[in-house]
Design a protein around this motif. Structure first.
Motif, PDB file in Angstrom:
ATOM      1  N   UNK A 109       0.740  -1.256  -0.056  1.00  0.00           N
ATOM      2  CA  UNK A 109       0.012  -0.095  -0.038  1.00  0.00           C
ATOM      3  C   UNK A 109       0.784   1.337  -0.011  1.00  0.00           C
ATOM      4  N   UNK A 110       1.808   0.915   0.768  1.00  0.00           N
ATOM      5  CA  UNK A 110       2.961   2.604   0.709  1.00  0.00           C
ATOM      6  C   UNK A 110       3.469   2.726  -0.435  1.00  0.00           C
ATOM      7  N   UNK A 111       3.831   1.326  -1.141  1.00  0.00           N
ATOM      8  CA  UNK A 111       4.543   1.610  -2.191  1.00  0.00           C
ATOM      9  C   UNK A 111       3.535   2.395  -3.487  1.00  0.00           C
ATOM     10  N   UNK A 112       2.394   1.742  -3.543  1.00  0.00           N
ATOM     11  CA  UNK A 112       1.364   2.194  -4.436  1.00  0.00           C
ATOM     12  C   UNK A 112       1.129   3.810  -4.160  1.00  0.00           C
ATOM     13  N   UNK A 113       1.006   3.951  -3.118  1.00  0.00           N
ATOM     14  CA  UNK A 113       0.874   5.508  -2.672  1.00  0.00           C
ATOM     15  C   UNK A 113       1.992   6.264  -3.175  1.00  0.00           C
ATOM     16  N   UNK A 114       3.249   5.686  -2.847  1.00  0.00           N
ATOM     17  CA  UNK A 114       4.428   6.492  -3.464  1.00  0.00           C
ATOM     18  C   UNK A 114       4.604   6.754  -4.704  1.00  0.00           C
ATOM     19  N   UNK A 115       4.077   5.547  -5.509  1.00  0.00           N
ATOM     20  CA  UNK A 115       4.130   5.895  -6.932  1.00  0.00           C
ATOM     21  C   UNK A 115       3.083   6.709  -7.450  1.00  0.00           C
ATOM     22  N   UNK A 116       1.927   6.773  -6.758  1.00  0.00           N
ATOM     23  CA  UNK A 116       0.829   7.719  -7.304  1.00  0.00           C
ATOM     24  C   UNK A 116       1.237   9.084  -6.931  1.00  0.00           C
ATOM     25  N   UNK A 117       1.826   9.293  -5.846  1.00  0.00           N
ATOM     26  CA  UNK A 117       2.331  10.666  -5.413  1.00  0.00           C
ATOM     27  C   UNK A 117       3.494  11.522  -6.237  1.00  0.00           C
TER      28      UNK A 117
END
Length: 167
Positions: free
Chosen positions: A24-32
Protein backbone atom coordinates in the motif's frame (compact mmCIF):
# COMPACT_ATOMS: atom_id res chain seq x y z
CA UNK A 1 4.83 -23.27 12.44
CA UNK A 2 7.33 -23.13 15.32
CA UNK A 3 10.18 -23.26 12.82
CA UNK A 4 8.69 -20.32 10.90
CA UNK A 5 8.25 -18.31 14.11
CA UNK A 6 11.87 -19.03 15.11
CA UNK A 7 13.09 -18.04 11.63
CA UNK A 8 10.89 -14.95 11.15
CA UNK A 9 10.32 -13.89 14.76
CA UNK A 10 6.53 -13.65 14.58
CA UNK A 11 3.54 -15.41 13.07
CA UNK A 12 2.56 -15.54 9.39
CA UNK A 13 -0.30 -13.08 9.92
CA UNK A 14 2.26 -10.45 11.00
CA UNK A 15 4.28 -11.10 7.83
CA UNK A 16 1.15 -10.82 5.69
CA UNK A 17 0.16 -7.52 7.34
CA UNK A 18 3.70 -6.19 6.85
CA UNK A 19 3.75 -7.13 3.15
CA UNK A 20 0.31 -5.55 2.65
CA UNK A 21 1.38 -2.31 4.34
CA UNK A 22 4.54 -2.11 2.21
CA UNK A 23 2.47 -2.75 -0.93
CA UNK A 24 0.00 0.00 0.00
CA UNK A 25 2.84 2.41 0.82
CA UNK A 26 4.57 1.62 -2.48
CA UNK A 27 1.35 2.19 -4.40
CA UNK A 28 0.77 5.52 -2.68
CA UNK A 29 4.35 6.65 -3.32
CA UNK A 30 4.15 5.75 -7.01
CA UNK A 31 0.89 7.71 -7.33
CA UNK A 32 2.26 10.73 -5.42
CA UNK A 33 5.57 10.85 -7.29
CA UNK A 34 3.75 10.64 -10.62
CA UNK A 35 1.76 13.80 -9.86
CA UNK A 36 4.20 16.05 -7.94
CA UNK A 37 7.65 14.47 -7.57
CA UNK A 38 9.52 17.58 -6.40
CA UNK A 39 6.96 18.55 -3.75
CA UNK A 40 6.83 14.99 -2.39
CA UNK A 41 10.62 14.78 -2.20
CA UNK A 42 10.79 18.15 -0.41
CA UNK A 43 8.09 16.99 2.01
CA UNK A 44 9.96 13.76 2.83
CA UNK A 45 13.28 15.56 3.36
CA UNK A 46 11.58 18.26 5.45
CA UNK A 47 9.75 15.65 7.54
CA UNK A 48 12.99 13.75 8.17
CA UNK A 49 14.83 16.92 9.20
CA UNK A 50 11.93 18.10 11.38
CA UNK A 51 11.72 14.73 13.11
CA UNK A 52 15.44 14.04 13.58
CA UNK A 53 16.62 17.51 14.50
CA UNK A 54 13.66 18.96 16.40
CA UNK A 55 11.02 16.42 17.45
CA UNK A 56 13.29 13.52 18.50
CA UNK A 57 15.30 15.62 20.99
CA UNK A 58 12.08 17.17 22.33
CA UNK A 59 10.24 13.95 23.02
CA UNK A 60 13.39 12.24 24.28
CA UNK A 61 13.81 15.07 26.78
CA UNK A 62 10.14 14.79 27.77
CA UNK A 63 10.52 11.03 28.26
CA UNK A 64 13.64 11.44 30.40
CA UNK A 65 11.89 14.14 32.44
CA UNK A 66 8.88 11.88 33.04
CA UNK A 67 11.19 9.05 34.11
CA UNK A 68 13.13 11.22 36.55
CA UNK A 69 10.07 12.91 38.08
CA UNK A 70 7.95 9.78 38.48
CA UNK A 71 10.75 7.35 39.41
CA UNK A 72 10.63 7.85 43.18
CA UNK A 73 7.79 5.77 44.60
CA UNK A 74 7.49 3.74 47.80
CA UNK A 75 8.88 0.22 47.55
CA UNK A 76 5.65 -1.40 48.81
CA UNK A 77 3.74 -0.31 45.67
CA UNK A 78 3.93 -2.90 42.87
CA UNK A 79 6.16 -1.76 40.04
CA UNK A 80 4.20 -1.73 36.81
CA UNK A 81 5.96 -0.57 33.65
CA UNK A 82 3.96 2.68 33.66
CA UNK A 83 5.83 4.75 31.09
CA UNK A 84 3.98 3.28 28.10
CA UNK A 85 0.70 4.36 29.69
CA UNK A 86 2.01 7.90 29.19
CA UNK A 87 3.76 7.37 25.88
CA UNK A 88 0.84 5.92 23.90
CA UNK A 89 -1.74 8.69 24.49
CA UNK A 90 0.96 11.33 24.10
CA UNK A 91 2.04 9.82 20.77
CA UNK A 92 -1.53 9.52 19.45
CA UNK A 93 -2.39 13.06 20.53
CA UNK A 94 0.81 14.34 18.96
CA UNK A 95 0.08 12.62 15.66
CA UNK A 96 -3.41 14.13 15.61
CA UNK A 97 -1.93 17.54 16.37
CA UNK A 98 0.72 17.16 13.68
CA UNK A 99 -1.81 16.18 11.03
CA UNK A 100 -4.53 18.69 11.95
CA UNK A 101 -2.57 21.65 13.41
CA UNK A 102 -3.62 24.15 10.72
CA UNK A 103 -7.27 23.58 11.60
CA UNK A 104 -6.68 23.21 15.35
CA UNK A 105 -4.87 26.54 15.59
CA UNK A 106 -7.06 28.29 12.99
CA UNK A 107 -4.17 28.72 10.56
CA UNK A 108 -6.17 27.48 7.59
CA UNK A 109 -9.69 27.91 6.32
CA UNK A 110 -11.43 24.53 6.26
CA UNK A 111 -13.43 23.40 3.29
CA UNK A 112 -16.98 23.96 4.57
CA UNK A 113 -18.46 21.45 2.14
CA UNK A 114 -16.10 18.68 3.21
CA UNK A 115 -16.78 18.63 6.95
CA UNK A 116 -19.74 20.98 7.46
CA UNK A 117 -18.17 22.08 10.74
CA UNK A 118 -17.58 25.67 11.85
CA UNK A 119 -13.98 26.82 12.10
CA UNK A 120 -13.62 27.04 15.88
CA UNK A 121 -14.49 23.46 16.88
CA UNK A 122 -11.21 21.74 16.10
CA UNK A 123 -9.21 22.85 19.16
CA UNK A 124 -11.92 21.79 21.58
CA UNK A 125 -12.37 18.44 19.88
CA UNK A 126 -8.63 17.75 19.80
CA UNK A 127 -8.43 18.58 23.52
CA UNK A 128 -11.42 16.30 24.19
CA UNK A 129 -9.84 13.44 22.22
CA UNK A 130 -6.57 13.97 24.10
CA UNK A 131 -8.43 13.89 27.42
CA UNK A 132 -10.23 10.68 26.45
CA UNK A 133 -6.93 9.08 25.38
CA UNK A 134 -5.26 9.91 28.69
CA UNK A 135 -8.34 8.84 30.68
CA UNK A 136 -8.49 5.49 28.87
CA UNK A 137 -4.78 5.02 29.49
CA UNK A 138 -5.24 5.82 33.19
CA UNK A 139 -8.09 3.29 33.44
CA UNK A 140 -5.97 0.65 31.70
CA UNK A 141 -3.09 1.39 34.09
CA UNK A 142 -5.39 1.18 37.13
CA UNK A 143 -6.79 -2.15 35.94
CA UNK A 144 -3.30 -3.51 35.39
CA UNK A 145 -2.21 -2.34 38.84
CA UNK A 146 -5.32 -3.87 40.43
CA UNK A 147 -4.75 -7.17 38.64
CA UNK A 148 -1.16 -7.27 39.86
CA UNK A 149 -2.20 -6.55 43.45
CA UNK A 150 -4.85 -9.29 43.34
CA UNK A 151 -2.33 -11.77 42.03
CA UNK A 152 -0.08 -10.86 44.95
CA UNK A 153 2.86 -10.08 42.77
CA UNK A 154 5.24 -7.38 43.78
CA UNK A 155 7.81 -6.04 41.42
CA UNK A 156 7.60 -7.54 37.90
CA UNK A 157 11.12 -6.41 37.16
CA UNK A 158 12.64 -8.11 40.22
CA UNK A 159 15.25 -10.67 39.12
CA UNK A 160 14.46 -14.33 39.69
CA UNK A 161 16.37 -16.49 42.19
CA UNK A 162 19.84 -17.27 41.07
CA UNK A 163 20.06 -14.14 38.95
CA UNK A 164 21.23 -11.66 41.54
CA UNK A 165 18.20 -11.80 43.84
CA UNK A 166 18.61 -12.28 47.53
CA UNK A 167 16.81 -15.33 48.96
Amino acid sequence: MARFVRWYGSGPLHLLALIASFALTGYAMVRLFAVRPLEVAIWFVGAAILHDLILLPLYSLADLTAHSVLRHRPARVPQVPWINYLRVPTFLSGVLLLVWFPLIFDLAIPYPGASRLPEGVYLGRWLAITGVLFAASAVAFALRLRRMRRAGRGDERRPARGHGATP
